[in-house]
Design a protein around this motif. Sequence first.
Motif, PDB file in Angstrom:
ATOM      1  N   ILE A 131      18.641 -10.828  17.409  1.00 56.69           N
ATOM      2  CA  ILE A 131      17.223 -10.491  17.335  1.00 56.69           C
ATOM      3  C   ILE A 131      16.688 -10.642  18.750  1.00 56.69           C
ATOM      4  CG2 ILE A 131      14.967 -11.052  16.367  1.00 56.69           C
ATOM      5  CD1 ILE A 131      16.913  -9.986  14.296  1.00 56.69           C
ATOM      6  N   TRP A 132      16.136  -9.552  19.284  1.00 51.36           N
ATOM      7  CA  TRP A 132      15.638  -9.538  20.659  1.00 51.36           C
ATOM      8  C   TRP A 132      14.143  -9.862  20.686  1.00 51.36           C
ATOM      9  CZ3 TRP A 132      19.290  -9.000  24.353  1.00 51.36           C
ATOM     10  CH2 TRP A 132      20.507  -8.438  23.974  1.00 51.36           C
ATOM     11  N   ARG A 133      13.727 -10.484  21.774  1.00 51.19           N
ATOM     12  CA  ARG A 133      12.305 -10.790  21.994  1.00 51.19           C
ATOM     13  C   ARG A 133      11.846 -10.110  23.270  1.00 51.19           C
ATOM     14  NH1 ARG A 133       9.171 -14.232  25.016  1.00 51.19           N
ATOM     15  NH2 ARG A 133       7.231 -14.969  24.038  1.00 51.19           N
ATOM     16  N   ILE A 134      10.773  -9.330  23.161  1.00 52.05           N
ATOM     17  CA  ILE A 134      10.152  -8.686  24.322  1.00 52.05           C
ATOM     18  C   ILE A 134       8.773  -9.308  24.495  1.00 52.05           C
ATOM     19  CG2 ILE A 134       9.399  -6.503  25.344  1.00 52.05           C
ATOM     20  CD1 ILE A 134      11.401  -5.082  23.551  1.00 52.05           C
ATOM     21  N   PRO A 135       8.461  -9.897  25.656  1.00 48.21           N
ATOM     22  CA  PRO A 135       7.186 -10.595  25.828  1.00 48.21           C
ATOM     23  C   PRO A 135       5.987  -9.708  25.542  1.00 48.21           C
ATOM     24  CG  PRO A 135       8.662 -11.035  27.669  1.00 48.21           C
ATOM     25  CD  PRO A 135       9.306  -9.954  26.863  1.00 48.21           C
ATOM     26  N   ALA A 136       4.881 -10.360  25.182  1.00 52.17           N
ATOM     27  CA  ALA A 136       3.668  -9.630  24.811  1.00 52.17           C
ATOM     28  C   ALA A 136       3.181  -8.709  25.913  1.00 52.17           C
ATOM     29  CB  ALA A 136       2.566 -10.616  24.425  1.00 52.17           C
ATOM     30  N   ALA A 137       3.370  -9.099  27.155  1.00 53.69           N
ATOM     31  CA  ALA A 137       2.930  -8.253  28.268  1.00 53.69           C
ATOM     32  C   ALA A 137       3.993  -7.258  28.689  1.00 53.69           C
ATOM     33  CB  ALA A 137       2.536  -9.125  29.459  1.00 53.69           C
ATOM     34  N   GLY A 138       5.097  -7.196  27.965  1.00 51.73           N
ATOM     35  CA  GLY A 138       6.209  -6.330  28.348  1.00 51.73           C
ATOM     36  C   GLY A 138       7.178  -7.069  29.240  1.00 51.73           C
ATOM     37  N   GLY A 139       8.332  -6.483  29.440  1.00 49.87           N
ATOM     38  CA  GLY A 139       9.313  -7.108  30.308  1.00 49.87           C
ATOM     39  C   GLY A 139      10.709  -6.980  29.756  1.00 49.87           C
ATOM     40  N   VAL A 140      11.610  -7.809  30.261  1.00 55.11           N
ATOM     41  CA  VAL A 140      13.028  -7.717  29.929  1.00 55.11           C
ATOM     42  C   VAL A 140      13.280  -8.327  28.554  1.00 55.11           C
ATOM     43  CG1 VAL A 140      15.350  -8.407  30.626  1.00 55.11           C
ATOM     44  CG2 VAL A 140      13.636  -7.815  32.359  1.00 55.11           C
ATOM     45  N   PRO A 141      13.979  -7.622  27.665  1.00 54.48           N
ATOM     46  CA  PRO A 141      14.335  -8.212  26.367  1.00 54.48           C
ATOM     47  C   PRO A 141      15.294  -9.380  26.550  1.00 54.48           C
ATOM     48  CG  PRO A 141      14.617  -5.822  26.346  1.00 54.48           C
ATOM     49  CD  PRO A 141      14.425  -6.219  27.777  1.00 54.48           C
ATOM     50  N   ARG A 142      15.064 -10.443  25.799  1.00 53.82           N
ATOM     51  CA  ARG A 142      15.947 -11.603  25.807  1.00 53.82           C
ATOM     52  C   ARG A 142      16.480 -11.833  24.397  1.00 53.82           C
ATOM     53  NH1 ARG A 142      17.022 -12.067  31.127  1.00 53.82           N
ATOM     54  NH2 ARG A 142      15.122 -12.355  32.369  1.00 53.82           N
ATOM     55  N   ALA A 143      17.730 -12.258  24.322  1.00 53.55           N
ATOM     56  CA  ALA A 143      18.308 -12.578  23.013  1.00 53.55           C
ATOM     57  C   ALA A 143      17.636 -13.848  22.507  1.00 53.55           C
ATOM     58  CB  ALA A 143      19.812 -12.759  23.133  1.00 53.55           C
ATOM     59  N   TRP A 144      16.817 -13.705  21.473  1.00 48.53           N
ATOM     60  CA  TRP A 144      16.065 -14.846  20.924  1.00 48.53           C
ATOM     61  C   TRP A 144      16.875 -15.566  19.847  1.00 48.53           C
ATOM     62  CZ3 TRP A 144      13.546 -15.282  15.932  1.00 48.53           C
ATOM     63  CH2 TRP A 144      12.671 -16.383  15.829  1.00 48.53           C
ATOM     64  N   PHE A 145      17.652 -14.809  19.076  1.00 54.86           N
ATOM     65  CA  PHE A 145      18.449 -15.413  18.000  1.00 54.86           C
ATOM     66  C   PHE A 145      19.757 -14.659  17.863  1.00 54.86           C
ATOM     67  CE2 PHE A 145      19.675 -15.618  13.460  1.00 54.86           C
ATOM     68  CZ  PHE A 145      19.834 -16.994  13.327  1.00 54.86           C
ATOM     69  N   ARG A 146      20.864 -15.394  17.876  1.00 56.71           N
ATOM     70  CA  ARG A 146      22.186 -14.818  17.631  1.00 56.71           C
ATOM     71  C   ARG A 146      22.813 -15.546  16.451  1.00 56.71           C
ATOM     72  NH1 ARG A 146      24.497 -11.818  21.902  1.00 56.71           N
ATOM     73  NH2 ARG A 146      23.380 -11.993  23.895  1.00 56.71           N
ATOM     74  N   SER A 147      23.524 -14.792  15.614  1.00 52.51           N
ATOM     75  CA  SER A 147      24.201 -15.417  14.491  1.00 52.51           C
ATOM     76  C   SER A 147      25.287 -14.497  13.969  1.00 52.51           C
ATOM     77  CB  SER A 147      23.205 -15.716  13.365  1.00 52.51           C
ATOM     78  OG  SER A 147      23.875 -16.155  12.196  1.00 52.51           O
TER      79      SER A 147
END
Length: 354
Positions: free
Chosen positions: A177-193
């Motif tokens: 599950i990727w997270r993209i900050p509210a202001a935009g930017g680089v996606p980060r892996a928020w949850f891996r399973s």
Amino acid sequence: MSAPTTPRRTIALAALTAVVGLAGSLLTAPTAAAPAREVGHTRVLARIQKPGFPAYVHVHTNGRVYVGTYTNPAGDAMRSRVFEYTGSGTLLRSWTVPGQDLAAPRGVQVATSDARGRLVVLEKSRGRVLTLDPRTGRFRLQATIPDSPDAGKPIPNYAAWGPDGALYVSDYGQAVIWRIPAAGGVPRAWFRSAALDGLEFGTTGIVYQPSTRSFLISQQTTSDPLDLLRGHLYRLRVRADGRPGALSTVWTSGPLDLPDGFGIARSGNIYLSLLGTNQLVKLSPQGRVVRRFPAANGSGVDFDSPSNATFLGTRVLVANQSAVISTPDHHVILDVEVGERGLPLHLPTRSRLR
């Protein structure tokens, strides 16, 4: 000869006549609460033009309905399109998606909208997150989901705004599950399973529930061969510090049901499309099967790879993708009366990208 009517008696008689007429109309007119359609009644809302293969149906806060399209499995050179409809199914406009890799499998999903009214469009061929401003027709690249060396090509699939105003994106090709900050930017892996690692068929729907501070996430299959190609509906809580909590199972499907997109009613009931067995299933908040809406739905177009369930009033709109048998006449939006209203779209004021 009757006595002449005085002005006061005339007014009284007129008032009495009006009351009697009103009472009669109340007795004969249908009550406002009476449903116009029975629960389960299904009809075709709209037929999808080429390239067909409709994906998730998004109902915007402006009351309009948006749907993206996927590629023809037999192969063609058409780019994906985004269609705009009224709530009654009248086609208003469409936009062709720029920058797709026409040599690769492609498609777009209108996953949600942001606080500025733009559509959030997930593009498959290059793993991109785009916005589309329906007022100007302008697409804008917001992010590109990165490849994982050990997981293969990313396929951004569904998206939901979280409690922090960030955009959370499910990945059909990677167990992330990727997270993209509210202001935009680089996606980060928020949850891996490993639970999100599908056996070819991966992670699909994601919806945030503010009342439980958690995401509901659907998964078509897992990579565990002992799981017999069953899908799952998971709950993933969000901790106070914004990090993911524990993943728990709400419901487990039958073999090859292939759970896809879903919608949540205000009651907490969940309406989930089963792409593999061509059904719409209603689950209780605890994950108990309440009702199944079968493939032969009475609309003249059976459920054929249904890929979502989105509320519009007391109706659920379902994209009929026909992904397996590829029947153009089945490329429709189906409108199912369910008799209860959906949970309002979670759209924080900070839910905007660049």
